[in-house]
Design an enzyme around this catalytic site. Structure first.
Site, PDB file in Angstrom:
ATOM      1  N   LEU A 151      38.990  41.884  33.997  1.00  0.00           N
ATOM      2  CA  LEU A 151      38.270  42.411  34.949  1.00  0.00           C
ATOM      3  C   LEU A 151      38.139  43.863  34.854  1.00  0.00           C
ATOM      4  O   LEU A 151      39.044  44.635  34.237  1.00  0.00           O
ATOM      5  CB  LEU A 151      39.122  42.231  36.231  1.00  0.00           C
ATOM      6  CG  LEU A 151      39.232  40.837  36.686  1.00  0.00           C
ATOM      7  CD1 LEU A 151      39.957  40.850  37.920  1.00  0.00           C
ATOM      8  CD2 LEU A 151      37.824  40.161  37.131  1.00  0.00           C
ATOM      9  N   ASP A 165      43.462  39.166  31.892  1.00  0.00           N
ATOM     10  CA  ASP A 165      44.146  40.097  32.581  1.00  0.00           C
ATOM     11  C   ASP A 165      45.776  40.134  32.347  1.00  0.00           C
ATOM     12  O   ASP A 165      46.626  40.953  33.131  1.00  0.00           O
ATOM     13  CB  ASP A 165      43.668  40.534  33.973  1.00  0.00           C
ATOM     14  CG  ASP A 165      42.390  41.196  33.800  1.00  0.00           C
ATOM     15  OD1 ASP A 165      42.205  42.217  33.461  1.00  0.00           O
ATOM     16  OD2 ASP A 165      41.395  40.480  34.440  1.00  0.00           O
ATOM     17  N   GLU A 183      52.537  43.634  35.937  1.00  0.00           N
ATOM     18  CA  GLU A 183      52.967  44.015  37.250  1.00  0.00           C
ATOM     19  C   GLU A 183      52.542  43.576  38.208  1.00  0.00           C
ATOM     20  O   GLU A 183      53.045  43.355  39.377  1.00  0.00           O
ATOM     21  CB  GLU A 183      52.877  45.738  37.106  1.00  0.00           C
ATOM     22  CG  GLU A 183      53.126  46.237  38.606  1.00  0.00           C
ATOM     23  CD  GLU A 183      52.882  47.815  38.455  1.00  0.00           C
ATOM     24  OE1 GLU A 183      51.712  48.105  38.366  1.00  0.00           O
ATOM     25  OE2 GLU A 183      53.785  48.386  38.612  1.00  0.00           O
ATOM     26  N   ASP A 184      51.199  43.040  38.370  1.00  0.00           N
ATOM     27  CA  ASP A 184      50.623  42.636  39.377  1.00  0.00           C
ATOM     28  C   ASP A 184      51.236  41.270  39.976  1.00  0.00           C
ATOM     29  O   ASP A 184      50.687  40.776  41.111  1.00  0.00           O
ATOM     30  CB  ASP A 184      49.137  42.478  39.180  1.00  0.00           C
ATOM     31  CG  ASP A 184      48.560  43.942  38.965  1.00  0.00           C
ATOM     32  OD1 ASP A 184      48.999  44.805  39.936  1.00  0.00           O
ATOM     33  OD2 ASP A 184      47.715  44.179  38.025  1.00  0.00           O
ATOM     34  N   ARG A 213      43.230  35.988  38.785  1.00  0.00           N
ATOM     35  CA  ARG A 213      44.396  36.346  38.282  1.00  0.00           C
ATOM     36  C   ARG A 213      45.435  35.557  38.898  1.00  0.00           C
ATOM     37  O   ARG A 213      46.663  35.575  38.548  1.00  0.00           O
ATOM     38  CB  ARG A 213      44.668  37.795  38.514  1.00  0.00           C
ATOM     39  CG  ARG A 213      43.502  38.808  37.883  1.00  0.00           C
ATOM     40  CD  ARG A 213      44.356  40.176  37.537  1.00  0.00           C
ATOM     41  NE  ARG A 213      45.441  40.128  36.928  1.00  0.00           N
ATOM     42  CZ  ARG A 213      46.152  41.276  36.832  1.00  0.00           C
ATOM     43  NH1 ARG A 213      45.997  42.379  37.385  1.00  0.00           N
ATOM     44  NH2 ARG A 213      47.284  41.068  36.071  1.00  0.00           N
ATOM     45  N   ARG A 239      42.635  44.484  46.570  1.00  0.00           N
ATOM     46  CA  ARG A 239      43.409  43.377  46.333  1.00  0.00           C
ATOM     47  C   ARG A 239      44.526  42.899  47.342  1.00  0.00           C
ATOM     48  O   ARG A 239      45.222  41.824  47.037  1.00  0.00           O
ATOM     49  CB  ARG A 239      43.939  43.650  45.048  1.00  0.00           C
ATOM     50  CG  ARG A 239      43.020  43.987  43.967  1.00  0.00           C
ATOM     51  CD  ARG A 239      42.102  42.966  43.424  1.00  0.00           C
ATOM     52  NE  ARG A 239      41.310  43.232  42.363  1.00  0.00           N
ATOM     53  CZ  ARG A 239      41.718  43.241  41.129  1.00  0.00           C
ATOM     54  NH1 ARG A 239      42.872  42.785  40.764  1.00  0.00           N
ATOM     55  NH2 ARG A 239      40.799  43.570  40.176  1.00  0.00           N
ATOM     56  N   HIS A 256      44.317  50.092  42.395  1.00  0.00           N
ATOM     57  CA  HIS A 256      45.701  49.972  43.207  1.00  0.00           C
ATOM     58  C   HIS A 256      46.396  51.270  43.685  1.00  0.00           C
ATOM     59  O   HIS A 256      45.914  52.366  43.055  1.00  0.00           O
ATOM     60  CB  HIS A 256      46.716  49.231  42.092  1.00  0.00           C
ATOM     61  CG  HIS A 256      46.309  48.013  41.843  1.00  0.00           C
ATOM     62  ND1 HIS A 256      46.131  47.387  40.478  1.00  0.00           N
ATOM     63  CD2 HIS A 256      46.215  46.907  42.642  1.00  0.00           C
ATOM     64  CE1 HIS A 256      45.946  46.170  40.640  1.00  0.00           C
ATOM     65  NE2 HIS A 256      46.212  45.739  41.897  1.00  0.00           N
ATOM     66  N   CYS A 274      51.230  49.052  34.849  1.00  0.00           N
ATOM     67  CA  CYS A 274      50.901  47.584  34.955  1.00  0.00           C
ATOM     68  C   CYS A 274      51.372  46.759  33.876  1.00  0.00           C
ATOM     69  O   CYS A 274      51.439  45.457  33.861  1.00  0.00           O
ATOM     70  CB  CYS A 274      49.291  47.335  34.675  1.00  0.00           C
ATOM     71  SG  CYS A 274      48.279  48.773  35.475  1.00  0.00           S
TER      72      CYS A 274
HETATM   73  C1  CIR Z   1      42.516  44.093  37.197  1.00  0.00           C
HETATM   74  O1  CIR Z   1      41.632  44.370  37.519  1.00  0.00           O
HETATM   75  O2  CIR Z   1      43.129  43.403  37.986  1.00  0.00           O
HETATM   76  C2  CIR Z   1      42.768  44.473  35.635  1.00  0.00           C
HETATM   77  N1  CIR Z   1      41.974  44.578  34.837  1.00  0.00           N
HETATM   78  C3  CIR Z   1      43.771  45.812  35.955  1.00  0.00           C
HETATM   79  C4  CIR Z   1      45.087  45.366  36.557  1.00  0.00           C
HETATM   80  C5  CIR Z   1      46.053  46.886  36.521  1.00  0.00           C
HETATM   81  N2  CIR Z   1      47.112  46.671  37.025  1.00  0.00           N
HETATM   82  C6  CIR Z   1      47.578  47.708  37.901  1.00  0.00           C
HETATM   83  O3  CIR Z   1      47.288  48.818  37.963  1.00  0.00           O
HETATM   84  N3  CIR Z   1      48.887  47.306  38.309  1.00  0.00           N
END
Ligand code: CIR
Length: 260
Positions: free
Chosen positions: A24, A66, A71-72, A91, A137, A168, A255
């Site tokens: 993404l 992704d 971390e997410d 995700r 998100r 984020h 991340c």
């Molecule tokens: C996203 O859009 O979810 C990923 N391409 C990037 C996630 C980055 N994560 C973060 O900042 N904790």
């Protein structure tokens, strides 16, 4: 209570997969190059290990482009871990992939059941509270469900807001020690860090805000010399890591790992 100045003993990372080309992104600024991302990722993992911490390195997940941004998928606190419920539908499946690893290292693993959504990138744990930024998100229901879980563990949660157009909350800030935050001026201007010591990223170097303090190091994306110099002068041991490829997918230093 929360004391994020403690030594981290563990981190979890996941190797990037060839499918990162489908990750993404808010804006197309080029196709990520897997080899270059792998080299930067190896440097990142090696830096975490240099602190003496154990790094649990998970294999690539081709089905989830992704998934390198671990971390997410979870929040790791001293008392237990909470599996997240990402706001990005593509995700969602990454969470089930992270579950078994967290169950191996934690006795208490909870889960955001929904209907709300929340991603780890929106959560900043400081020395006195857990800040959660509402974003595209992370919604109010997700924040409330997390509040209920972590209040049982003695943590207070404060809802704040991620600036418009920023992915984020931690895209724009990071914790340098229990009381010190590195932030962009635009995020600090919202007043969310009142009472903390705040260091600002240099003008034009906003992307440097997504850094991490991991034990003796502050790990920053490479290419932001004024901010790196400011941190160095403030007494931090700065390690700079190439973030060119992750930046194409709006990712950064925080991340790439879960730290606890
Ligand atoms: C996203 O859009 O979810 C990923 N391409 C990037 C996630 C980055 N994560 C973060 O900042 N904790």
């Amino acid at each position: 209570m929360t004391d994020p100045t403690y030594e981290f003993t563990r981190a979890i990372t996941r190797k990037p997969a060839a499918s990162i080309v489908d990750g993404l992104r808010a804006e197309d600024i080029g196709i990520p190059d897997l080899d270059r991302m792998l080299a930067a990722h190896a440097h990142y993992v090696e830096t975490l290990k240099k602190t003496g911490a154990e790094v649990i390195e998970l294999p690539p997940l081709e089905d989830f482009p992704d998934a390198v941004f671990v971390e997410d998928t979870a929040l790791c606190l001293p008392q237990g871990a909470v599996l997240m419920r990402p706001g990005a539908p593509s995700r969602m499946g990454e969470v089930a992939e992270m579950g078994p690893t967290l169950h191996r290292v934690y006795d208490d693993v909870r889960k955001i059941e929904g209907p709300g959504h929340i991603e780890g990138g929106d959560i900043l744990v400081t020395g006195r509270e857990v800040l959660v930024g509402r974003s595209d998100r992370t919604d109010a229901e997700g924040v409330e469900e997390l509040r209920n879980i972590i209040s049982e563990w003695g943590h207070s949660l404060r809802e704040v807001f991620t600036p418009e157009g920023v992915l984020h909350f931690k895209t724009d800030c990071s914790l340098l020690d229990g009381e010190t935050i590195l932030s962009t001026k635009r995020l600090d201007a919202s007043g969310c860090f009142e009472g903390y010591r705040v260091l600002h990223t240099a003008e034009g170097e906003e992307a440097a805000a997504n850094s991490i303090r991991f034990n003796q190091f502050v790990i920053c994306p490479d290419g932001f010399p004024k901010t790196a110099e400011m941190l160095d002068k403030a007494g931090y041991d700065v390690v700079q890591i190439d973030n060119t490829e992750c930046a194409k997918l709006d990712g950064g230093m925080s991340c790439l790992s879960l730290r606890f």
